[in-house]
Design a protein around this motif. Structure first.
Motif, mmCIF file in Angstrom:
data_model
loop_
_atom_site.group_PDB
_atom_site.id
_atom_site.type_symbol
_atom_site.label_atom_id
_atom_site.label_comp_id
_atom_site.label_asym_id
_atom_site.label_seq_id
_atom_site.Cartn_x
_atom_site.Cartn_y
_atom_site.Cartn_z
ATOM 1 N N THR A 264 0.739 -1.387 0.100
ATOM 2 C CA THR A 264 -0.094 -0.126 -0.051
ATOM 3 C C THR A 264 0.839 1.113 -0.017
ATOM 4 O O THR A 264 0.511 2.228 -0.586
ATOM 5 C CB THR A 264 -1.162 -0.010 1.295
ATOM 6 N N ILE A 265 1.963 1.245 0.905
ATOM 7 C CA ILE A 265 2.626 2.679 0.813
ATOM 8 C C ILE A 265 3.647 2.641 -0.352
ATOM 9 O O ILE A 265 3.675 3.676 -1.027
ATOM 10 C CB ILE A 265 3.541 2.357 2.108
ATOM 11 N N GLU A 266 4.076 1.407 -0.929
ATOM 12 C CA GLU A 266 4.854 1.469 -2.423
ATOM 13 C C GLU A 266 3.824 1.952 -3.453
ATOM 14 O O GLU A 266 4.309 2.831 -4.217
ATOM 15 C CB GLU A 266 5.293 0.136 -2.451
ATOM 16 N N SER A 267 2.575 1.688 -3.167
ATOM 17 C CA SER A 267 1.583 2.294 -4.355
ATOM 18 C C SER A 267 1.229 3.553 -4.470
ATOM 19 O O SER A 267 1.058 3.993 -5.544
ATOM 20 C CB SER A 267 0.499 1.226 -4.404
ATOM 21 N N ILE A 268 1.712 4.216 -3.684
ATOM 22 C CA ILE A 268 1.601 5.787 -3.655
ATOM 23 C C ILE A 268 3.135 6.373 -3.921
ATOM 24 O O ILE A 268 3.103 7.682 -3.511
ATOM 25 C CB ILE A 268 0.796 6.293 -2.265
ATOM 26 N N GLY A 269 4.074 5.630 -3.975
ATOM 27 C CA GLY A 269 5.282 6.159 -4.337
ATOM 28 C C GLY A 269 6.096 6.610 -3.145
ATOM 29 O O GLY A 269 7.137 7.331 -3.356
ATOM 30 N N ARG A 270 5.877 6.038 -2.042
ATOM 31 C CA ARG A 270 6.726 6.298 -0.715
ATOM 32 C C ARG A 270 7.276 4.965 -0.291
ATOM 33 O O ARG A 270 6.875 4.004 -0.749
ATOM 34 C CB ARG A 270 5.721 6.553 0.336
ATOM 35 N N THR A 271 8.178 5.069 0.554
ATOM 36 C CA THR A 271 9.140 3.943 1.069
ATOM 37 C C THR A 271 8.628 3.559 2.497
ATOM 38 O O THR A 271 8.524 4.278 3.243
ATOM 39 C CB THR A 271 10.751 4.216 1.167
ATOM 40 N N PRO A 272 8.175 2.390 2.785
ATOM 41 C CA PRO A 272 7.678 1.987 3.911
ATOM 42 C C PRO A 272 9.007 2.136 4.789
ATOM 43 O O PRO A 272 10.157 1.610 4.720
ATOM 44 C CB PRO A 272 7.471 0.424 3.964
ATOM 45 N N ASN A 273 8.750 2.491 6.025
ATOM 46 C CA ASN A 273 9.677 2.724 7.010
ATOM 47 C C ASN A 273 8.952 2.682 8.497
ATOM 48 O O ASN A 273 8.045 2.405 8.716
ATOM 49 C CB ASN A 273 10.704 3.780 7.040
ATOM 50 N N LEU A 274 9.949 2.770 9.483
ATOM 51 C CA LEU A 274 9.466 2.615 10.921
ATOM 52 C C LEU A 274 8.331 3.733 11.317
ATOM 53 O O LEU A 274 7.485 3.474 12.077
ATOM 54 C CB LEU A 274 10.486 2.868 11.991
ATOM 55 N N PHE A 275 8.328 4.782 10.538
ATOM 56 C CA PHE A 275 7.409 5.850 11.041
ATOM 57 C C PHE A 275 6.084 5.569 10.412
ATOM 58 O O PHE A 275 5.165 5.770 10.824
ATOM 59 C CB PHE A 275 7.998 7.234 10.510
ATOM 60 N N SER A 276 5.993 5.127 9.078
ATOM 61 C CA SER A 276 4.826 5.038 8.416
ATOM 62 C C SER A 276 4.303 3.993 9.078
ATOM 63 O O SER A 276 2.843 3.650 9.030
ATOM 64 C CB SER A 276 4.921 4.849 7.125
ATOM 65 N N LEU A 277 5.033 2.827 9.340
ATOM 66 C CA LEU A 277 4.902 1.671 10.111
ATOM 67 C C LEU A 277 3.771 1.979 11.350
ATOM 68 O O LEU A 277 2.645 1.353 11.674
ATOM 69 C CB LEU A 277 5.684 0.388 10.498
ATOM 70 N N LEU A 278 4.567 2.742 12.158
ATOM 71 C CA LEU A 278 4.080 3.152 13.551
ATOM 72 C C LEU A 278 2.624 3.730 13.249
ATOM 73 O O LEU A 278 1.497 3.484 13.963
ATOM 74 C CB LEU A 278 4.752 3.987 14.140
ATOM 75 N N SER A 279 2.599 4.803 12.269
ATOM 76 C CA SER A 279 1.053 5.434 12.290
ATOM 77 C C SER A 279 0.124 4.687 11.627
ATOM 78 O O SER A 279 -0.881 4.790 11.761
ATOM 79 C CB SER A 279 1.239 6.690 11.534
ATOM 80 N N TRP A 280 0.643 3.470 10.867
ATOM 81 C CA TRP A 280 -0.429 2.400 9.917
ATOM 82 C C TRP A 280 -1.055 1.704 11.283
ATOM 83 O O TRP A 280 -2.143 1.663 11.113
ATOM 84 C CB TRP A 280 0.419 1.959 9.084
ATOM 85 N N GLU A 281 -0.353 1.476 11.876
ATOM 86 C CA GLU A 281 -0.846 0.554 13.139
ATOM 87 C C GLU A 281 -1.852 1.391 14.097
ATOM 88 O O GLU A 281 -2.556 0.869 14.575
ATOM 89 C CB GLU A 281 0.251 -0.100 14.176
ATOM 90 N N SER A 282 -1.493 2.770 14.278
ATOM 91 C CA SER A 282 -2.133 3.565 15.291
ATOM 92 C C SER A 282 -3.503 3.598 14.636
ATOM 93 O O SER A 282 -4.583 4.142 15.519
ATOM 94 C CB SER A 282 -1.490 4.861 15.409
ATOM 95 N N ALA A 283 -3.782 3.528 13.423
ATOM 96 C CA ALA A 283 -5.256 3.789 12.718
ATOM 97 C C ALA A 283 -6.149 2.866 13.485
ATOM 98 O O ALA A 283 -7.261 3.247 13.648
ATOM 99 C CB ALA A 283 -5.200 3.405 11.288
ATOM 100 N N LYS A 284 -5.761 1.641 13.637
ATOM 101 C CA LYS A 284 -6.344 0.496 14.288
ATOM 102 C C LYS A 284 -6.905 0.882 15.766
ATOM 103 O O LYS A 284 -8.065 0.616 16.330
ATOM 104 C CB LYS A 284 -6.043 -0.978 14.372
ATOM 105 N N ILE A 285 -5.701 1.506 16.509
ATOM 106 C CA ILE A 285 -6.073 1.869 17.916
ATOM 107 C C ILE A 285 -6.984 2.892 17.956
ATOM 108 O O ILE A 285 -7.611 2.908 18.682
ATOM 109 C CB ILE A 285 -4.687 2.224 18.637
ATOM 110 N N ALA A 286 -6.868 4.008 16.989
ATOM 111 C CA ALA A 286 -7.924 5.005 17.015
ATOM 112 C C ALA A 286 -9.171 4.651 16.726
ATOM 113 O O ALA A 286 -10.208 5.163 17.630
ATOM 114 C CB ALA A 286 -7.300 5.910 15.924
ATOM 115 N N ILE A 287 -9.422 3.759 15.811
ATOM 116 C CA ILE A 287 -10.732 3.437 15.473
ATOM 117 C C ILE A 287 -11.254 2.691 16.876
ATOM 118 O O ILE A 287 -12.471 2.821 17.186
ATOM 119 C CB ILE A 287 -10.720 2.320 14.381
#
Length: 382
Positions: A264-287
């Motif tokens: 998903t992250i690569e599909s928008i032209g970005r490189t997955p890293n620790l920071f996008s990982l952390l916020s990706w996971e936080s979406a489930k916590i927020a919901i």
């Protein structure tokens, strides 16, 4: 439409950090089918200005009327924001690099920590070095990274497993002041030593470049999780010695959640890293927080109790919360850095560390008398 606020930090080493944090959250909410949630952003610079962090959080709560706030900050800043969130009766989800050890692991129902556990990984890396048979250790850090209490956890992990810290070396802050030359004399004095290193950002590359000219191939290097950050390693020269340690995440971890995240992250032209990982996971916590608040008529205490029993699958593996500290616990990985085809570095995951809850509880009970850190800024944000 419900709103989620996010406090975004800056970094001179990780230039894309604010975009990584934002896109990780946005893309995850999109994948979870929550187009009904709006993200509102505020910038907090390097996270070192306490008043700026407070004003930005206050603006999200008062002017934007967000339902909760996500912030890439550390424990010390989070505690400064605690009265604000108690007064507003709102929840703060801290995206925590885990590089510092708080003086006390206070658990406020309004603050939950979602962590990358750099200090816990450092603790385990220190134990790993001693368990591998290295009883003489040298602590090697940068001026910046060494200012956090991850230095205490890696040294205590090494000592608890039977090792002894025999020398310390801290490098300069700038590239022209960065040198490993003093290690040559240190290494001659002690039999069969291991290097316990703590670096992030460009320091990782500078470290390996210098060590290639300084070390012999029999001196091993042990790393904490940020030493395994892959975007920096891809351009770092391998120092041609054994490099081991504990990783929080890698693109090579094989599970469905990690595949979904990286693609998903690569599909928008970005490189997955620790920071996008952390916020990706936080979406489930927020919901989950939003659902609990709705079910509990906005009662924060009941919402916190609901989070204590919440578990979910992430790119790192299973995530759950430690109820005494409101801190997320997930799997960590024994890992190595091996040479790529072009002589650079790549991460190889060896196996899962399954007893992270027990290790976290042991580490969190370390006595920090006369131990302190002067850094307020978010880790890697310089």
């Amino acid at each position: 439409m419900q709103k989620i606020g996010i406090l975004l930090a800056r970094s001179t080493f990780y230039h894309t950090i604010s975009f990584d944090l934002y896109e990780g959250l946005r893309q995850s909410l999109k994948r979870l089918g929550r187009s009904d949630i709006k993200i509102v952003t505020e910038n907090i610079g390097f996270g070192a200005d306490k008043q700026q962090c407070y004003r930005s959080a206050e603006k999200l709560l008062l002017e934007e009327n967000v339902s909760l706030v996500i912030a890439y900050i550390g424990h010390r800043t989070a505690q400064l924001l605690r009265p604000l969130f108690l007064s507003a009766n709102k929840m703060l989800i801290v995206l925590d690099a885990g590089a510092n050890l708080p003086q006390e692991w206070s658990a406020s129902p309004n603050i939950f920590y979602h962590s990358l556990h750099n200090s816990l990984g450092a603790w385990l890396a220190g134990k790993q070095a001693a368990n591998d048979g290295y009883k003489n250790g040298g602590m090697v850090t940068g001026y910046y990274d060494g200012g956090y209490l991850q230095t205490y956890s890696i040294s205590k992990g090494f000592e608890k497993a039977g090792g002894k810290i025999c020398f310390n070396h801290a490098t300069g802050y700038k590239k022209e002041d960065f040198t490993m030359v003093p290690l040559k004399s240190f290494l001659k004095e002690f039999e069969n030593p291991a290097l316990l290193t703590l670096f992030s950002g460009d320091y990782v590359q500078w470290n390996f470049e210098e060590l290639k000219e300084t070390l012999n191939k029999n001196t091993p290097i042990y790393l904490s999780p940020f030493g395994f950050e892959e975007t920096m390693l891809e351009t770092a020269i391998h120092p041609n010695t054994k490099i081991k340690g504990v990783a929080a995440w890698s693109k090579s971890i094989e599970n469905n959640e990690n595949t979904l995240f990286t693609e998903t992250i690569e599909s928008i032209g970005r490189t997955p890293n620790l920071f996008s990982l952390l916020s990706w996971e936080s979406a489930k916590i927020a919901i989950k927080v939003l659902d609990l608040l709705n079910n509990n008529n906005g009662n924060i205490l009941l919402t916190a109790q609901g989070l204590h029993t919440y578990e979910f699958d992430s790119p790192r593996g299973k995530v759950k919360f430690h109820s005494k500290t409101n801190t997320s616990i997930t799997q960590l990985y024994n890992a190595e850095i091996v040479t790529s085809e072009d002589g650079k570095c790549q991460v190889r995951i060896d196996n899962i560390i399954s007893d992270t809850v027990e290790e976290f509880e042991t580490m969190s009970q370390l006595e920090l008398d006369n131990i302190s850190s002067a850094w307020h800024n978010s880790y890697t944000c310089i």
